[in-house]
Design a protein around this motif. Structure first.
Motif, PDB file in Angstrom:
ATOM      1  N   PHE A  46      46.364  45.163 -17.994  1.00  0.00           N
ATOM      2  CA  PHE A  46      47.166  44.565 -19.063  1.00  0.00           C
ATOM      3  C   PHE A  46      47.682  45.670 -19.987  1.00  0.00           C
ATOM      4  CE2 PHE A  46      43.581  41.688 -18.014  1.00  0.00           C
ATOM      5  CZ  PHE A  46      44.312  40.834 -17.197  1.00  0.00           C
ATOM      6  N   GLY A  47      48.925  45.524 -20.444  1.00  0.00           N
ATOM      7  CA  GLY A  47      49.532  46.566 -21.268  1.00  0.00           C
ATOM      8  C   GLY A  47      48.872  46.695 -22.628  1.00  0.00           C
ATOM      9  N   GLY A  48      48.845  47.908 -23.160  1.00  0.00           N
ATOM     10  CA  GLY A  48      48.248  48.157 -24.474  1.00  0.00           C
ATOM     11  C   GLY A  48      46.755  47.877 -24.432  1.00  0.00           C
ATOM     12  N   SER A  49      46.205  47.407 -25.551  1.00  0.00           N
ATOM     13  CA  SER A  49      44.756  47.172 -25.606  1.00  0.00           C
ATOM     14  C   SER A  49      44.315  46.036 -24.693  1.00  0.00           C
ATOM     15  CB  SER A  49      44.328  46.849 -27.038  1.00  0.00           C
ATOM     16  OG  SER A  49      44.538  47.965 -27.848  1.00  0.00           O
ATOM     17  N   GLY A  50      45.225  45.101 -24.390  1.00  0.00           N
ATOM     18  CA  GLY A  50      44.849  44.002 -23.496  1.00  0.00           C
ATOM     19  C   GLY A  50      45.484  42.689 -23.910  1.00  0.00           C
ATOM     20  N   ILE A  51      45.113  41.609 -23.201  1.00  0.00           N
ATOM     21  CA  ILE A  51      45.619  40.278 -23.539  1.00  0.00           C
ATOM     22  C   ILE A  51      44.682  39.640 -24.562  1.00  0.00           C
ATOM     23  CG2 ILE A  51      46.960  39.746 -21.481  1.00  0.00           C
ATOM     24  CD1 ILE A  51      44.425  38.567 -20.232  1.00  0.00           C
ATOM     25  N   LEU A  52      45.225  38.685 -25.337  1.00  0.00           N
ATOM     26  CA  LEU A  52      44.445  38.085 -26.427  1.00  0.00           C
ATOM     27  C   LEU A  52      44.058  36.652 -26.055  1.00  0.00           C
ATOM     28  CD1 LEU A  52      46.572  39.540 -29.350  1.00  0.00           C
ATOM     29  CD2 LEU A  52      44.302  40.263 -28.603  1.00  0.00           C
ATOM     30  N   LEU A  53      42.831  36.501 -25.614  1.00  0.00           N
ATOM     31  CA  LEU A  53      42.373  35.202 -25.112  1.00  0.00           C
ATOM     32  C   LEU A  53      41.675  34.421 -26.225  1.00  0.00           C
ATOM     33  CD1 LEU A  53      40.602  34.769 -21.704  1.00  0.00           C
ATOM     34  CD2 LEU A  53      39.768  33.555 -23.691  1.00  0.00           C
ATOM     35  N   PRO A  54      42.122  33.194 -26.498  1.00  0.00           N
ATOM     36  CA  PRO A  54      41.424  32.382 -27.508  1.00  0.00           C
ATOM     37  C   PRO A  54      39.962  32.189 -27.082  1.00  0.00           C
ATOM     38  CG  PRO A  54      43.570  31.445 -27.016  1.00  0.00           C
ATOM     39  CD  PRO A  54      43.326  32.527 -25.990  1.00  0.00           C
ATOM     40  N   SER A  55      39.027  32.722 -27.866  1.00  0.00           N
ATOM     41  CA  SER A  55      37.619  32.777 -27.432  1.00  0.00           C
ATOM     42  C   SER A  55      37.016  31.389 -27.249  1.00  0.00           C
ATOM     43  CB  SER A  55      36.784  33.560 -28.443  1.00  0.00           C
ATOM     44  OG  SER A  55      37.388  34.794 -28.714  1.00  0.00           O
ATOM     45  N   ARG A  56      37.557  30.369 -27.959  1.00  0.00           N
ATOM     46  CA  ARG A  56      36.997  29.018 -27.808  1.00  0.00           C
ATOM     47  C   ARG A  56      37.343  28.411 -26.449  1.00  0.00           C
ATOM     48  NH1 ARG A  56      38.822  25.109 -31.974  1.00  0.00           N
ATOM     49  NH2 ARG A  56      40.808  26.135 -31.610  1.00  0.00           N
ATOM     50  N   ASN A  57      38.283  29.025 -25.735  1.00  0.00           N
ATOM     51  CA  ASN A  57      38.548  28.596 -24.354  1.00  0.00           C
ATOM     52  C   ASN A  57      37.492  29.283 -23.476  1.00  0.00           C
ATOM     53  OD1 ASN A  57      39.501  27.886 -21.846  1.00  0.00           O
ATOM     54  ND2 ASN A  57      41.635  28.434 -22.261  1.00  0.00           N
ATOM     55  N   THR A  58      36.254  28.843 -23.666  1.00  0.00           N
ATOM     56  CA  THR A  58      35.130  29.579 -23.068  1.00  0.00           C
ATOM     57  C   THR A  58      35.156  29.540 -21.552  1.00  0.00           C
ATOM     58  OG1 THR A  58      33.969  28.516 -24.887  1.00  0.00           O
ATOM     59  CG2 THR A  58      32.728  30.101 -23.630  1.00  0.00           C
ATOM     60  N   SER A  59      35.690  28.469 -20.975  1.00  0.00           N
ATOM     61  CA  SER A  59      35.684  28.435 -19.507  1.00  0.00           C
ATOM     62  C   SER A  59      36.637  29.491 -18.948  1.00  0.00           C
ATOM     63  CB  SER A  59      35.986  27.030 -18.968  1.00  0.00           C
ATOM     64  OG  SER A  59      37.257  26.643 -19.364  1.00  0.00           O
ATOM     65  N   LEU A  60      37.777  29.715 -19.624  1.00  0.00           N
ATOM     66  CA  LEU A  60      38.681  30.783 -19.168  1.00  0.00           C
ATOM     67  C   LEU A  60      38.051  32.153 -19.437  1.00  0.00           C
ATOM     68  CD1 LEU A  60      41.378  31.472 -17.856  1.00  0.00           C
ATOM     69  CD2 LEU A  60      42.434  31.441 -20.130  1.00  0.00           C
ATOM     70  N   LEU A  61      37.369  32.281 -20.579  1.00  0.00           N
ATOM     71  CA  LEU A  61      36.676  33.542 -20.890  1.00  0.00           C
ATOM     72  C   LEU A  61      35.617  33.839 -19.821  1.00  0.00           C
ATOM     73  CD1 LEU A  61      36.063  35.937 -22.771  1.00  0.00           C
ATOM     74  CD2 LEU A  61      34.627  34.408 -24.143  1.00  0.00           C
ATOM     75  N   ARG A  62      34.855  32.803 -19.433  1.00  0.00           N
ATOM     76  CA  ARG A  62      33.817  32.994 -18.394  1.00  0.00           C
ATOM     77  C   ARG A  62      34.451  33.404 -17.060  1.00  0.00           C
ATOM     78  NH1 ARG A  62      30.431  29.122 -21.194  1.00  0.00           N
ATOM     79  NH2 ARG A  62      31.700  27.377 -20.491  1.00  0.00           N
ATOM     80  N   TRP A  63      35.605  32.797 -16.739  1.00  0.00           N
ATOM     81  CA  TRP A  63      36.309  33.152 -15.491  1.00  0.00           C
ATOM     82  C   TRP A  63      36.719  34.627 -15.543  1.00  0.00           C
ATOM     83  CZ3 TRP A  63      41.096  35.112 -14.270  1.00  0.00           C
ATOM     84  CH2 TRP A  63      41.480  35.039 -12.926  1.00  0.00           C
ATOM     85  N   CYS A  64      37.212  35.079 -16.696  1.00  0.00           N
ATOM     86  CA  CYS A  64      37.610  36.491 -16.845  1.00  0.00           C
ATOM     87  C   CYS A  64      36.394  37.401 -16.657  1.00  0.00           C
ATOM     88  CB  CYS A  64      38.226  36.737 -18.229  1.00  0.00           C
ATOM     89  SG  CYS A  64      39.863  36.009 -18.421  1.00  0.00           S
ATOM     90  N   LEU A  65      35.287  37.038 -17.287  1.00  0.00           N
ATOM     91  CA  LEU A  65      34.074  37.876 -17.191  1.00  0.00           C
ATOM     92  C   LEU A  65      33.584  37.922 -15.748  1.00  0.00           C
ATOM     93  CD1 LEU A  65      32.265  36.661 -20.441  1.00  0.00           C
ATOM     94  CD2 LEU A  65      33.654  38.729 -20.133  1.00  0.00           C
TER      95      LEU A  65
END
Ligand SMILES: CC(C)(COP(=O)(O)OP(=O)(O)OC[C@H]1O[C@@H](n2cnc3c(N)ncnc32)[C@H](O)[C@@H]1OP(=O)(O)O)[C@@H](O)C(=O)NCCC(=O)NCCS
Length: 291
Positions: A241-260
């Motif tokens: 991802f360009g620059g520091s990265g993409i900004l994922l809304p942390s409360r979307n925990t299922s998407l955050l877990r998928w990323c991890l």
């Protein structure tokens, strides 16, 4: 009367000729701040900050200002005027001139300008570990809306079954804007049209129709999708991802877990703050570092 420790500060419109000084200040401000808190800097070096500010200072979609004190530039700020929501930033003050009221003046200048055009709202993204910016924005009327996790890395999954990602075309604009209006209540059509022209925008298609798009998967880009599945396919298509990265809304925990689970890592916490209209988005979304 300004005191000796707070010399008079003049705010004026930025010009492309101010980019080098302001870009250097931008880099110095962020590198000093991040080093103090043990986080990586949002810019790899001053050249990148200079390049970004030079683009913003010469773009008709942005209103940018600089602050001068005793004839010297001490900071700058920007206002994204490309949609019905005004986006603020990046604001940076010379580390030697911080905490003396310059940031408040630069914020007030772009907020006054925004108010002249009666936007539905104003938004910004704040470095969550910085007490001073949180206090400054909250005292100016911004509400905390969404905790964000800046995410970086190369996803292990390279595609999502049933979803096809491809470069966006001008003919996709209407469908993407309609999707944005369904999810957010407004579209960012000018920004998306520019991204399509610059060949950075992508769309995802599922069951024969567009179900998500990204202007660019990067710190300065935004993405909107119907579901997490659609967003996963956009993420999976990226090498990084360009620059520091993409900004994922942390409360979307299922998407955050998928990323991890896909090997991505969290770089830093950030916060979306807003004034005026705000709808809880009804879909998956990433704001840009502006909003
Ligand atoms: C954030 C930044 C733009 C603010 O500009 P500044 O000129 O330093 O800030 P100002 O002096 O105008 O305002 C700071 C305000 O926060 C208050 N403040 C500072 N630290 C505080 C704390 N820990 N708790 C409560 N209030 C605090 C100050 O008292 C001041 O309020 P006041 O105007 O009512 O006196 C500047 O510090 C900067 O460039 N930082 C590094 C880059 C950055 O973080 N940019 C913003 C990215 S989101």
């Amino acid at each position: 009367m300004p005191s000796k420790s707070q010399p008079e500060v003049v705010i004026r419109a930025a010009t492309p000729a101010d980019s080098s000084i302001c870009g250097q200040i931008c880099y110095d401000a962020f590198s000093t701040l991040s080093a103090k808190h043990g986080f990586p800097c949002d810019f790899p070096g001053p050249e990148v900050a200079i390049c970004i500010l030079s683009m913003l200072f010469s773009s008709p979609g942005f209103y940018c200002v600089v602050a001068e004190s005793e004839g010297r530039i001490v900071g700058s700020n920007g206002l994204d005027e490309r949609s019905m929501i005004a986006g603020i930033g990046p604001i940076t003050i010379d580390p030697a001139a911080q905490n003396l009221g310059v940031g408040r003046k630069l914020m007030q200048a772009v907020m006054d300008r925004a108010n002249e055009r009666h936007p539905a709202g104003m938004r910004l993204v704040q470095a969550a570990y910085h007490n001073r910016s949180l206090a400054l924005y909250a005292s100016l009327g911004f509400d905390v809306r969404e905790p964000l996790s800046c995410i970086q890395g190369r996803p292990r999954e390279r595609n999502v079954p049933g979803c096809a990602v491809r470069p966006a075309q001008p003919a996709d604009l209407d469908a993407c804007n309609a999707l944005s209006r369904r999810v957010h209540g407004f579209d960012r059509g000018t920004e998306l049209a520019q991204a399509i022209q610059q060949n950075t925008a992508i769309v995802v298609e599922r069951a024969g129709r567009i179900t998500g798009y990204a202007t660019v998967l990067a710190f300065f880009g935004h993405a909107t999708a119907e579901t997490n599945l659609d967003m996963q396919s956009l993420i999976a298509s990226a090498e990084s991802f360009g620059g520091s990265g993409i900004l994922l809304p942390s409360r979307n925990t299922s998407l955050l877990r998928w990323c991890l689970a896909n090997g991505l890592h969290v770089v830093q916490p950030m916060t979306l703050m807003t004034i005026g209209l705000y709808n809880e988005p009804s879909g998956a979304w990433f704001p840009s570092v502006l909003f």
